[in-house]
Motif scaffolding. Sequence first.
Motif, PDB file in Angstrom:
ATOM      1  N   GLN A 245       0.832  -1.333   0.009  1.00 30.01           N
ATOM      2  CA  GLN A 245      -0.038  -0.017  -0.065  1.00 30.01           C
ATOM      3  C   GLN A 245       0.935   1.318  -0.017  1.00 30.01           C
ATOM      4  O   GLN A 245       0.660   2.079   0.998  1.00 30.01           O
ATOM      5  CB  GLN A 245      -0.870   0.175   1.363  1.00 30.01           C
ATOM      6  N   PRO A 246       1.909   1.399  -1.196  1.00 26.04           N
ATOM      7  CA  PRO A 246       2.667   2.565  -0.997  1.00 26.04           C
ATOM      8  C   PRO A 246       2.014   3.992  -0.886  1.00 26.04           C
ATOM      9  O   PRO A 246       2.724   4.830  -0.295  1.00 26.04           O
ATOM     10  CB  PRO A 246       3.443   2.218  -2.466  1.00 26.04           C
ATOM     11  N   ASP A 247       0.983   4.026  -1.466  1.00 23.02           N
ATOM     12  CA  ASP A 247       0.529   5.408  -1.400  1.00 23.02           C
ATOM     13  C   ASP A 247      -0.229   5.680  -0.080  1.00 23.02           C
ATOM     14  O   ASP A 247       0.070   6.998   0.448  1.00 23.02           O
ATOM     15  CB  ASP A 247      -0.826   5.503  -2.415  1.00 23.02           C
ATOM     16  N   GLN A 248      -0.742   4.791   0.554  1.00 26.94           N
ATOM     17  CA  GLN A 248      -1.105   5.104   1.842  1.00 26.94           C
ATOM     18  C   GLN A 248       0.155   5.185   3.042  1.00 26.94           C
ATOM     19  O   GLN A 248      -0.125   6.164   3.976  1.00 26.94           O
ATOM     20  CB  GLN A 248      -2.038   3.744   2.364  1.00 26.94           C
ATOM     21  N   ALA A 249       1.084   4.401   2.789  1.00 28.50           N
ATOM     22  CA  ALA A 249       2.297   4.698   3.627  1.00 28.50           C
ATOM     23  C   ALA A 249       2.965   5.802   3.239  1.00 28.50           C
ATOM     24  O   ALA A 249       3.445   6.586   4.247  1.00 28.50           O
ATOM     25  CB  ALA A 249       3.160   3.306   3.185  1.00 28.50           C
ATOM     26  N   VAL A 250       3.084   6.282   2.126  1.00 25.05           N
ATOM     27  CA  VAL A 250       3.761   7.813   1.889  1.00 25.05           C
ATOM     28  C   VAL A 250       2.904   8.837   2.562  1.00 25.05           C
ATOM     29  O   VAL A 250       3.470   9.822   3.115  1.00 25.05           O
ATOM     30  CB  VAL A 250       3.801   7.839   0.511  1.00 25.05           C
ATOM     31  N   ALA A 251       1.721   8.669   2.394  1.00 25.67           N
ATOM     32  CA  ALA A 251       0.786   9.870   2.997  1.00 25.67           C
ATOM     33  C   ALA A 251       1.009  10.057   4.443  1.00 25.67           C
ATOM     34  O   ALA A 251       1.298  10.828   4.888  1.00 25.67           O
ATOM     35  CB  ALA A 251      -0.846   9.386   2.642  1.00 25.67           C
ATOM     36  N   ILE A 252       1.360   8.713   5.286  1.00 25.18           N
ATOM     37  CA  ILE A 252       1.772   8.802   6.537  1.00 25.18           C
ATOM     38  C   ILE A 252       2.958   9.508   6.965  1.00 25.18           C
ATOM     39  O   ILE A 252       3.402  10.224   7.741  1.00 25.18           O
ATOM     40  CB  ILE A 252       1.510   7.402   7.224  1.00 25.18           C
ATOM     41  N   MET A 253       4.253   8.996   6.144  1.00 29.50           N
ATOM     42  CA  MET A 253       5.334   9.260   6.260  1.00 29.50           C
ATOM     43  C   MET A 253       5.731  10.714   5.836  1.00 29.50           C
ATOM     44  O   MET A 253       6.404  11.498   6.570  1.00 29.50           O
ATOM     45  CB  MET A 253       6.116   8.527   5.391  1.00 29.50           C
ATOM     46  N   ALA A 254       5.024  11.057   4.746  1.00 31.12           N
ATOM     47  CA  ALA A 254       5.287  12.523   4.522  1.00 31.12           C
ATOM     48  C   ALA A 254       4.872  13.596   5.289  1.00 31.12           C
ATOM     49  O   ALA A 254       5.267  14.536   5.510  1.00 31.12           O
ATOM     50  CB  ALA A 254       4.602  12.713   2.881  1.00 31.12           C
ATOM     51  N   LYS A 255       3.619  13.344   5.822  1.00 32.88           N
ATOM     52  CA  LYS A 255       3.040  14.178   6.958  1.00 32.88           C
ATOM     53  C   LYS A 255       3.809  14.418   8.187  1.00 32.88           C
ATOM     54  O   LYS A 255       4.203  15.361   8.849  1.00 32.88           O
ATOM     55  CB  LYS A 255       1.721  13.662   7.623  1.00 32.88           C
ATOM     56  N   VAL A 256       4.701  13.317   8.543  1.00 38.20           N
ATOM     57  CA  VAL A 256       5.671  13.318   9.674  1.00 38.20           C
ATOM     58  C   VAL A 256       6.888  14.505   9.308  1.00 38.20           C
ATOM     59  O   VAL A 256       7.221  15.011  10.389  1.00 38.20           O
ATOM     60  CB  VAL A 256       6.437  12.004   9.860  1.00 38.20           C
ATOM     61  N   VAL A 257       7.407  14.364   8.049  1.00 44.55           N
ATOM     62  CA  VAL A 257       8.373  15.292   7.741  1.00 44.55           C
ATOM     63  C   VAL A 257       7.935  16.526   7.166  1.00 44.55           C
ATOM     64  O   VAL A 257       8.970  17.331   6.752  1.00 44.55           O
ATOM     65  CB  VAL A 257       9.301  14.552   6.955  1.00 44.55           C
ATOM     66  N   GLY A 258       6.459  16.808   7.018  1.00 44.47           N
ATOM     67  CA  GLY A 258       6.114  17.929   6.596  1.00 44.47           C
ATOM     68  C   GLY A 258       6.519  18.098   4.915  1.00 44.47           C
ATOM     69  O   GLY A 258       6.610  19.231   4.538  1.00 44.47           O
ATOM     70  N   MET A 259       6.175  17.145   4.309  1.00 45.02           N
ATOM     71  CA  MET A 259       6.342  17.197   3.022  1.00 45.02           C
ATOM     72  C   MET A 259       5.176  16.708   2.119  1.00 45.02           C
ATOM     73  O   MET A 259       4.265  15.990   2.684  1.00 45.02           O
ATOM     74  CB  MET A 259       7.392  16.057   2.309  1.00 45.02           C
ATOM     75  N   LYS A 260       4.825  17.137   0.843  1.00 44.59           N
ATOM     76  CA  LYS A 260       3.694  16.554   0.212  1.00 44.59           C
ATOM     77  C   LYS A 260       3.974  15.006  -0.357  1.00 44.59           C
ATOM     78  O   LYS A 260       4.873  14.710  -0.721  1.00 44.59           O
ATOM     79  CB  LYS A 260       3.394  17.457  -1.024  1.00 44.59           C
ATOM     80  N   PRO A 261       2.831  14.183  -0.464  1.00 34.61           N
ATOM     81  CA  PRO A 261       3.077  12.712  -0.669  1.00 34.61           C
ATOM     82  C   PRO A 261       3.835  12.486  -2.011  1.00 34.61           C
ATOM     83  O   PRO A 261       4.659  11.693  -2.293  1.00 34.61           O
ATOM     84  CB  PRO A 261       1.673  12.295  -0.539  1.00 34.61           C
ATOM     85  N   ALA A 263       5.930  14.352  -3.578  1.00 35.10           N
ATOM     86  CA  ALA A 263       7.231  14.795  -3.353  1.00 35.10           C
ATOM     87  C   ALA A 263       8.179  13.623  -2.541  1.00 35.10           C
ATOM     88  O   ALA A 263       9.127  13.221  -2.877  1.00 35.10           O
ATOM     89  CB  ALA A 263       7.584  16.040  -2.691  1.00 35.10           C
ATOM     90  N   TYR A 264       7.524  13.027  -1.543  1.00 37.41           N
ATOM     91  CA  TYR A 264       8.133  12.116  -0.762  1.00 37.41           C
ATOM     92  C   TYR A 264       8.136  10.621  -1.557  1.00 37.41           C
ATOM     93  O   TYR A 264       9.247   9.957  -1.288  1.00 37.41           O
ATOM     94  CB  TYR A 264       7.180  11.835   0.626  1.00 37.41           C
ATOM     95  N   LYS A 265       7.219  10.394  -2.512  1.00 37.64           N
ATOM     96  CA  LYS A 265       7.419   9.314  -3.284  1.00 37.64           C
ATOM     97  C   LYS A 265       8.801   8.774  -3.733  1.00 37.64           C
ATOM     98  O   LYS A 265       9.191   7.788  -4.133  1.00 37.64           O
ATOM     99  CB  LYS A 265       6.305   9.218  -4.430  1.00 37.64           C
ATOM    100  N   VAL A 266       9.387   9.877  -4.150  1.00 31.46           N
ATOM    101  CA  VAL A 266      10.803   9.926  -4.741  1.00 31.46           C
ATOM    102  C   VAL A 266      11.779   8.936  -3.863  1.00 31.46           C
ATOM    103  O   VAL A 266      12.766   8.326  -4.566  1.00 31.46           O
ATOM    104  CB  VAL A 266      11.620  11.085  -4.962  1.00 31.46           C
ATOM    105  N   PHE A 267      11.482   8.728  -2.647  1.00 35.33           N
ATOM    106  CA  PHE A 267      12.458   8.240  -1.834  1.00 35.33           C
ATOM    107  C   PHE A 267      12.199   6.549  -1.815  1.00 35.33           C
ATOM    108  O   PHE A 267      13.177   5.711  -1.364  1.00 35.33           O
ATOM    109  CB  PHE A 267      12.318   8.619  -0.134  1.00 35.33           C
ATOM    110  N   LEU A 268      11.222   6.172  -2.100  1.00 40.89           N
ATOM    111  CA  LEU A 268      10.793   4.684  -1.915  1.00 40.89           C
ATOM    112  C   LEU A 268      11.631   3.752  -2.961  1.00 40.89           C
ATOM    113  O   LEU A 268      12.101   2.810  -2.485  1.00 40.89           O
ATOM    114  CB  LEU A 268       9.173   4.535  -2.206  1.00 40.89           C
ATOM    115  N   PRO A 269      11.760   4.259  -4.379  1.00 40.51           N
ATOM    116  CA  PRO A 269      12.520   3.298  -5.101  1.00 40.51           C
ATOM    117  C   PRO A 269      14.150   3.116  -4.660  1.00 40.51           C
ATOM    118  O   PRO A 269      14.507   1.982  -5.113  1.00 40.51           O
ATOM    119  CB  PRO A 269      12.331   4.206  -6.483  1.00 40.51           C
ATOM    120  N   GLY A 270      14.532   4.167  -4.189  1.00 45.97           N
ATOM    121  CA  GLY A 270      15.937   4.089  -3.538  1.00 45.97           C
ATOM    122  C   GLY A 270      16.169   3.395  -2.186  1.00 45.97           C
ATOM    123  O   GLY A 270      17.184   3.434  -1.648  1.00 45.97           O
ATOM    124  N   THR A 271      15.185   3.025  -1.672  1.00 46.98           N
ATOM    125  CA  THR A 271      15.404   2.536  -0.112  1.00 46.98           C
ATOM    126  C   THR A 271      14.862   0.832  -0.334  1.00 46.98           C
ATOM    127  O   THR A 271      13.710   0.699  -0.652  1.00 46.98           O
ATOM    128  CB  THR A 271      14.277   3.244   0.690  1.00 46.98           C
TER     129      THR A 271
END
Length: 331
Positions: A245-261, A263-271
């Motif tokens: 559920q990457p979209d749902q996960a990104v929404a949670i993680m992006a909110k923690v660091v104050g980013m838009k989802p 924009a945060y998606k860019v981190f997942l492929p390289g992690t």
Amino acid sequence: MTSNSHRNFSRFPALVLAAALFCLSIPARAEIKVGVSDWPGWVAWYVAEKNGYFKKYGAKVKLVWFANYTDSISALSAGQLDANCQTWSDTMAPLSKNVPVKAILVNDNSDGNDALMVNPAIKSFADLKGKTIALEQYSISHFVLATALSKNGLSFDDIKTVNLSAGDAAAAFLSGRVDATVVWNPWVNNIQASGKGAALFTSKDMPGLIPDLLVARVKAIETHRAELVGMIKAWQDTQRFIREQPDQAVAIMAKVVGMKPDAYKVFLPGTRFFTLEDNLKAMAAASEPASLAAVGPTIASFLKDNRLIESVPDLAAGFDASLVTEALAAH
């Protein structure tokens, strides 16, 4: 924009005796305090919290956010935390000073989030000779470049380096003031999107060398083992949720660091998020490629060469796979 301050090989600060004495006076508690900083593999713990995975496995966990990553390392070493999210490289300085900590979980490996970006005229490492490269000294970027050069028959004598913060290094490259730069995301993605540069070498080319960990104090492992094992069980659900559920996960993680989802998606492929099965390999003997024991000497050598540690610690004593084994058996 996320700072990703954890990418620094920090110089280990001196322990504060007063803080240590204060912590000794704190009675044992069921709840464990765990430091978290700005990196996808660690921000993911908020997915576990939000989705109720800690509660599911009976783990009472208090996540403590650190805007300054190096402060979290100091807090763990001083006994102000039961566990902390930190890199293998940043765990070696405490180990070398006999601070009683052990890595108990590998959250992830950088798998492309860090990269040597070059201008279009540079097609190979041979073309890199004599060129100027911007990077943040003593950061993960410095280590990435050292590894890239070593793997391709070059040394720092063959190139020129300019010490700039990651953001400034990316800006210098985009403006054409340097020939290459070593940065991490989101700057890697920004440079690729600009069309002004491409990756010549990434962390994908150095498997196992940039591991991100959960590190616990030995006392916490002894007195709060059930909480830590529960936390590790929760990790198995967390990394699965991020994958499924990457979209749902990104929404949670992006909110923690104050980013838009987006924009945060860019981190997942390289992690590369680690399963518990991946952890068993990562915590195996040095004969297992890319394990903590196997890559440890390379990391320690870089730290010692740059005077970031005075001596190489007993790396095999720096991690404990038994909690992962226990969590996996019961999961």
